[in-house]
Design an enzyme around this catalytic site. Structure first.
Site, PDB file in Angstrom:
ATOM      1  N   LYS A  13       0.848  -1.219   0.000  1.00 19.03           N
ATOM      2  CA  LYS A  13       0.000   0.000   0.000  1.00 19.03           C
ATOM      3  C   LYS A  13       0.876   1.260   0.000  1.00 19.03           C
ATOM      4  O   LYS A  13       0.682   2.164  -0.806  1.00 19.03           O
ATOM      5  CB  LYS A  13      -0.919   0.048   1.243  1.00 19.03           C
ATOM      6  N   ARG A  87     -10.117   1.028   8.450  1.00 23.28           N
ATOM      7  CA  ARG A  87      -9.784  -0.378   8.656  1.00 23.28           C
ATOM      8  C   ARG A  87     -10.940  -1.138   9.283  1.00 23.28           C
ATOM      9  O   ARG A  87     -10.894  -2.359   9.346  1.00 23.28           O
ATOM     10  CB  ARG A  87      -8.606  -0.476   9.623  1.00 23.28           C
ATOM     11  N   ARG A 126      11.413  -5.472   5.252  1.00 25.26           N
ATOM     12  CA  ARG A 126      11.224  -4.056   4.901  1.00 25.26           C
ATOM     13  C   ARG A 126      12.159  -3.177   5.741  1.00 25.26           C
ATOM     14  O   ARG A 126      12.372  -3.414   6.923  1.00 25.26           O
ATOM     15  CB  ARG A 126       9.783  -3.627   5.185  1.00 25.26           C
ATOM     16  N   ARG A 152      10.872  -1.316  11.513  1.00 20.53           N
ATOM     17  CA  ARG A 152       9.718  -1.060  12.392  1.00 20.53           C
ATOM     18  C   ARG A 152       9.579  -2.139  13.463  1.00 20.53           C
ATOM     19  O   ARG A 152       9.712  -3.327  13.168  1.00 20.53           O
ATOM     20  CB  ARG A 152       8.436  -1.015  11.552  1.00 20.53           C
ATOM     21  N   ARG A 163      -0.619  -9.119  13.108  1.00 21.47           N
ATOM     22  CA  ARG A 163      -1.196  -8.065  12.254  1.00 21.47           C
ATOM     23  C   ARG A 163      -1.999  -8.681  11.110  1.00 21.47           C
ATOM     24  O   ARG A 163      -3.035  -8.150  10.730  1.00 21.47           O
ATOM     25  CB  ARG A 163      -0.081  -7.171  11.703  1.00 21.47           C
TER      26      ARG A 163
END
Ligand code: AP5
Length: 216
Positions: A13, A87, A126, A152, A163
């Site tokens: 995204k 969400r 990431r 992160r 998640r």
């Protein structure tokens, strides 16, 4: 254009949002980025910092207030892209009210679908450049030398699992909400970034070159 990007953690995204926003000249409104900025500024309450680090969602009213204030800003007048918001169904109805104040509505909700076996690797590897916000991947999109990389806290393997299950539970009500209104479009997020971008632009009915040419 007023659009929403929906997709599981690591779907791409943020990556696609930056490309669309640069092309269309509209701001990216990422609730995840706003929450991380609030945390970095010491403005996010401790219980919410812990909730995010554990892979849970922060309360609907917190993100709704953030988005409500952000869309009031003048750069949002021509349109905006919401990344990771709404969400939940209450966030979606809250967004309707926010947009209603401006006498407008969403044009499209675009879901990026990626099978869960690919998502784990995308999230865990990431890295983000602290200074520019640019998103990299250690395997698929390696960062340049000198980038100030951040990993992160919610990209640890066990948190990504949590998640993903939070996302599955949430979309069970969110996607039908927009499907019933004829706003939902879906694209596959499998393939290279460029291949996904082509599908995204086709689904949105915009052209990579057109956006560039119009602003030239
Ligand atoms: P948020 O920041 O929104 O995270 P997320 O939705 O889990 O999504 P990600 O940022 O993990 O992934 P992405 O889809 O943007 O993928 P990316 O482009 O980076 O939310 C974080 C937390 O904040 C939530 O868990 C919650 O606690 C809280 N929160 C936020 N919004 C909220 C809300 N509305 N309500 C309540 N709580 C909220 O790509 C991932 C990696 O893959 C990168 O390394 C990238 O380089 C790579 N990549 C991208 N595309 C490709 C491709 N095609 N091929 C190979 N690699 C690719």
């Amino acid at each position: 254009m007023r659009l929403v990007l929906v997709g599981p953690p690591g779907a791409g995204k943020g990556t696609q949002a930056k490309i669309i926003c640069a092309n269309q000249g509209i701001p990216q409104i990422s609730t995840g980025d706003m929450l991380r900025a609030a945390k970095a500024a010491g403005k996010l309450p401790k219980d919410l910092v812990e909730k995010m680090a554990a892979g849970g969602l922060v309360p609907d009213e917190v993100v709704l207030d953030l988005v409500d204030a952000r869309v009031e800003e003048p750069d949002c007048k021509p349109g905006f892209l919401l990344d990771g918001f709404p969400r939940t169904a209450p966030q979606a109805t809250g967004l309707d009210k926010v947009l209603g104040k401006h006498d407008t509505e969403l044009d499209v909700v675009l879901a990026i679908d990626v099978p869960s076996e690919l998502l784990q690797e995308r999230a865990v590897l990431r890295r983000t450049d602290k200074r520019t916000g640019q998103i990299y991947h250690l395997k698929y999109n390696p960062p340049p030398a000198g980038a100030e990389l951040e990993h992160r806290p919610d990209d640890q393997e066990e948190v990504v699992v949590k998640r993903l299950s939070t996302y599955e539970a949430m979309t069970a009500e969110l996607l039908p909400f927009y499907e019933k209104r004829g706003k939902l479009k879906r694209v596959s997020g499998v393939g290279t970034v460029e291949e996904v971008t082509e599908r995204v632009f086709a689904a949105l009915g915009i052209s990579l070159d057109k956006g560039r040419a119009e602003r030239a």
